[in-house]
Design an enzyme around this catalytic site. Structure first.
Site: not given
Lengths: 325, 178, 429
Positions: C64, C95, C233, C282, C309
């Site tokens: 977000l 993060n 992921h 990634n 993701d």
């Protein structure tokens, strides 16, 4: 005039207004560049090495990576065609001030250049510009991707010596993984029907090389055996840091082109190197300076081939840019 | 499409021009022929042959590609760049009298380009112009010194010179309505 | 305040229910699920034939970007995008700037989420302070503040020892550790899946083994710690094999796959637009064999969840050289259409399995309410329109960012409405 009809009939053209890579070029297009380069080479032999063809056109050489050979070669080609040229090296540009590639190029474009010859450390950087800029983009080497004018000048040199490309055994030896020269040459030589062998240490073999349409081997002897052309690639000292090779000494022992190894090739083999050369690392001086070495011819042919590319693209450029016709 | 010159008349025109060249230059000393690609080149070779037959001496002969000197090069609408061919002048043009040879003289722009190109090879003592056909409509102050045939044409017409060496037949035809 | 979802097919795998039912919502909870329920003063929402009433979808892997990178996304725009994509709840990654490694940030995110009042937001905290891999963050306080799981996402939990301790400690708290699996030395400065296409395009490669090595480590450590590890992921077939083996011997390992990894392969990098940074994420788009393995794992139950993701980036950040552009694409608003179009309509999974992957299992992985239409549970409901034809338009996304490779794609399957706690927060009927 009578001449127009035949010229139109004989004329071929490049389909793209950019030269981003050999990928996507047909055999006819490659042939057109090589044929045009024959005429361009003649100009280099004159007392006055200049024709007025690109008079009034501005070409910017934008080099984000240090290069002496390629940049000089392009500059000479541009000057011989009477273009106005400007070379910008990354160290003196705004890139170091944190400006993005696109902003840098947009600023240059605001001064209306016709073509941008660019070298960049990132694969695909010219493709990004070609999508977003007005100028015609000539790729002078992008990362580990392509170096199309190098492959064209290599092909020109081979054709001068062998009269053809089809059916020749060409061995390319060295740091295959990081080499844009390899990629462009493989695509070109495959398109023109040569048999390409790629040889290097297993650590420097590109993953999925099977898909490249080459014979891959880690044996120099096997690669060189009966070869018409041996093309050596530069091995960079930095490669030791990625654990690719233990030492340049061992590299030379296993993969260096020595006179003994070179003798396995055909007696009329030509030895090529895109430069800059590391004597005693990938190639023995005796071979580099020997009778079959065409390394310096490659350099002079580079100018003719680049003149041909600039000439052919300059015409294409008009159509799109000025919207004429 | 009316044929205005056949093989025989073409051959006679070239022989006549050869004689005129000898007369005007008092011999072949320091003369050289340079044909403009494409059809000026075989015409220059034929003239060299004719001159040798008359006089017995060989005249150096070269080929000039003027593509890179054309003034319309970067003004094409849509279309490919003209193919560039080799210029082959294996002798020094310095202090020679150059006979520049082309098939058709029209606007004069090709000759202008050829003069520029030639000058880049050195400093000839003089340049004379030989054309097989002069069809008029000059756009530049250029005049031929030797003309095989003067051919009044309209702008809508086109003149085709065909040569054995390239086209398999020797003839000049005029196409289109006058 | 009452809402009656009238008609349509209810698919509620948690309660083994699949059939024509009405759903009555009262005071934010599911009041009744039954045949021909009377309106009885409730507002009626007509469910059209072919539509599906499902427990609210939950995306357990979303960035977000707030706090710190509000130019990419905010809690408000991100949750707007979520509900437009059918997600009633999202779990957001730590993060941010600063990294969500303490309760203050968790509380800030929850406050923003309450103000936005769109999707539910479940913060995920950092495993280590600053996600630096050096010192364990205060997981206990973070859990109290509202974190539902811990991860150093963006990078792997740095060392085996830290991962072991994190699993043991989080296990004590009853929450999972989510790991972004990637061996940093093998990944190096790679930007694309290592294989023919990376070689051909001259892009530095990331082999599948860079991921699977870390998955193997994590499975072994979850076994050692007796705790729950969740693999974020997952993209490589070797990783799927490791998860499968772990599950077979009873390790508490779960995993998720992102829509782009069952949709696209690295071949796309050599497509019409070469070096499109909207194809850079990634883990990278992998080979066709990996993509097929992901679909197989999704179909056979090895894969627990589909998570997007969702990684918004500003256009200026993406308009760079391929190797300089940031990793990630937005995914909240395309997940449902992609799952329908590529998995359900192709016959690879049933709609029931789709709901498990997007609702039931995600709720279980992060131990949150939801994933069910049981009477008395919070009324988070997603109404799906399986046959709706749509053309994806990056321009009309609710997300603040547009970075995605699906622009212009023609897909079948969409979202008709999203209900969170009994409130209709998105309707496209």
């Amino acid at each position: 005039m009578t001449t127009q009809a035949t010229e139109a009939a004989a004329a071929a053209t490049l389909t793209s207004r950019h030269l981003l890579g050999i990928a996507g070029m047909t055999a006819d297009e490659i042939g057109l560049v090589l044929d045009t380069a024959i005429a361009m080479k003649e100009i280099g032999g004159r007392a006055i090495k200049k024709v007025p063809t690109l008079r009034g056109r501005t070409i910017v050489n934008l080099f984000f990576e240090p290069s002496t050979r390629t940049r000089t070669s392009f500059e000479i080609a541009e000057k011989r065609l009477s273009a106005d040229t400007l070379s910008i090296a990354a160290a003196t540009s705004s890139v170091t001030k944190g400006e993005s590639l696109l902003d840098t190029v947009r600023n240059i474009e605001a001064m209306s250049p016709d073509m941008i010859v660019m070298r960049h450390a990132s694969s695909g950087a010219p493709h990004l510009l070609a999508r977003t800029c007005r100028s015609a983009i000539v790729n002078a080497g992008d990362g580990m991707h392509e170096h199309p004018t190098q492959a064209l000048l290599d092909a020109f040199t081979i054709r001068e010596h062998k009269g053809r490309l089809a059916g020749l055994k060409v061995a390319i030896i060295g740091d295959l993984l990081h080499s844009r020269v390899l990629r462009s040459n493989v695509i070109l030589l495959n398109t023109m029907g040569a048999e390409v062998w790629a040889c290097g240490p297993s650590t420097l073999m590109p993953p999925g090389i099977g898909g490249f349409g080459v014979r891959a081997t880690t044996s120099v002897d096997e690669a060189v055996e009966g070869a018409d052309v041996v093309m050596m690639l530069r091995i960079q000292h930095e490669r030791m840091h990625g654990h690719f090779i233990p030492s340049v000494r061992e590299y030379f022992t296993l993969f260096g082109l020595t006179p003994e190894r070179a003798r396995r090739a055909r007696s009329d083999v030509i030895i090529m190197h895109p430069g800059p050369m590391n004597r005693g690392v990938e190639i023995d001086s005796e071979v580099a300076d020997g009778p079959y070495s065409v390394i310096l011819e490659q350099v002079s042919n580079g100018v003719a081939v680049r003149m041909a590319v600039l000439y052919l693209l300059a015409g294409r450029d008009i159509d799109v840019e000025r919207g004429e016709g | 499409m009316p044929q205005v010159m056949d093989a025989d008349r073409m051959s006679r025109a070239l022989t006549r021009i050869a004689h005129e060249i000898l007369e005007r230059n008092c011999g072949l000393d320091e003369l050289a022929l340079v044909g403009i690609r494409t059809r000026g080149v075989p015409l220059a070779r034929r003239l060299a042959r004719a001159l040798r037959e008359i006089n017995g001496d060989d005249v150096p002969t070269g080929a000039l590609d003027i593509t890179l000197y054309r003034d319309d090069l970067m003004r094409h609408a849509v279309g490919p760049q003209p193919v560039v061919r080799r210029t082959e002048i294996a002798f020094s043009i310095d202090d020679r009298k150059i006979l520049l040879v082309d098939d058709v003289l029209y606007t004069g722009r090709t000759i202008r380009a050829a003069l520029d190109a030639l000058i880049d090879f050195g400093r000839p003592r003089g340049i004379q112009l030989v054309v097989l056909v002069d069809r008029g409509h000059r756009e530049l102050p250029i005049k031929a010194d030797y003309v095989g045939k003067n051919l009044p044409t309209s702008l809508s017409q086109s003149v085709q010179v065909r040569l054995q060496e390239i086209d398999g037949v020797d003839e000049v035809v005029i196409e289109g309505e006058p | 305040m009452k809402l009656l979802l009238k008609g349509g097919r209810v698919v509620d795998p948690a309660n083994a229910r699949d059939g024509a039912f009405d759903v009555l919502i009262e005071d934010g909870r599911i009041a009744r699920v039954g045949k021909d329920l009377p309106a009885d003063g409730a507002e009626v929402f007509e469910i059209r034939p072919g539509w599906i009433v499902a427990p609210g979808l939950i995306d357990i892997h979303v960035h977000l970007r707030e706090p710190g990178q509000e130019h990419k996304e905010t809690v408000l725009t991100g949750t707007e995008a979520a509900v437009a994509g059918g997600f009633a709840a999202v779990a957001c990654m730590p993060n941010t700037e600063p990294v969500n490694d303490h309760a203050g940030i968790t509380q800030f995110i929850l406050k923003k989420a309450a103000e936005a009042a769109r999707a539910r937001v479940y913060p995920i905290g950092a495993v280590s302070i600053g996600s630096k891999g050096e010192q364990l963050a205060e997981l206990g306080e973070q859990k109290t503040a509202g974190c539902v799981a811990f991860t150093d996402d963006g990078k792997p939990v740095a060392t085996a020892l830290l991962m072991r301790r994190a699993l043991e400690y989080a296990g004590m708290l009853g929450v999972p550790v989510i790991d972004h699996c990637e061996d940093p030395s093998l990944k190096g400065d790679g930007v694309a899946h290592e294989g023919y296409y990376s070689s051909y395009l001259g892009l530095r490669g990331i082999p599948g083994a860079a991921e699977s090595i870390m998955v193997e480590r994590d499975v072994s450590l979850a076994e050692l710690a007796g705790a729950h590890v969740h693999i974020a992921h997952m993209s490589a077939r070797e990783s799927l094999r490791a998860v499968r083996a772990g599950k077979a011997r009873g390790v508490r390992v779960t995993c998720e796959v992102a829509p782009h990894h069952f949709t696209l392969t690295d071949e796309a990098l050599d497509g019409a637009v070469k070096y499109d940074t909207n194809l850079k994420m990634n883990p990278p788009l992998r080979s066709a064999a990996d993509r097929d393995a992901m679909i197989e794992g999704i179909a056979d139950g090895t894969v627990d969840a589909i998570a997007t993701d969702h990684a918004p980036h500003h256009p200026d950040e993406k308009m760079l050289e391929f190797d300089r552009a940031p990793f990630g694409i937005v995914g909240l608003e395309t997940a449902v259409p992609l799952v329908f179009d590529r998995l359900v309509h192709t016959g690879r999974i049933t709609i029931g399995r789709m709901i498990e992957l997007l609702s039931v299992n995600p709720a279980r992985v992060i131990n949150v309410p939801g994933g069910t239409l049981a009477e008395g549970s919070p009324a988070d409901v997603t109404v799906l329109a399986p046959d709706r034809e749509m053309i994806v338009s990056a321009e009309s996304l609710k997300s603040r960012s547009r970075n995605m490779p699906f622009d212009g794609w023609r897909l079948r399957g969409g979202v008709a409405a999203t209900i969170v706690g009994g409130r209709m927060v998105y309707k496209n009927a």
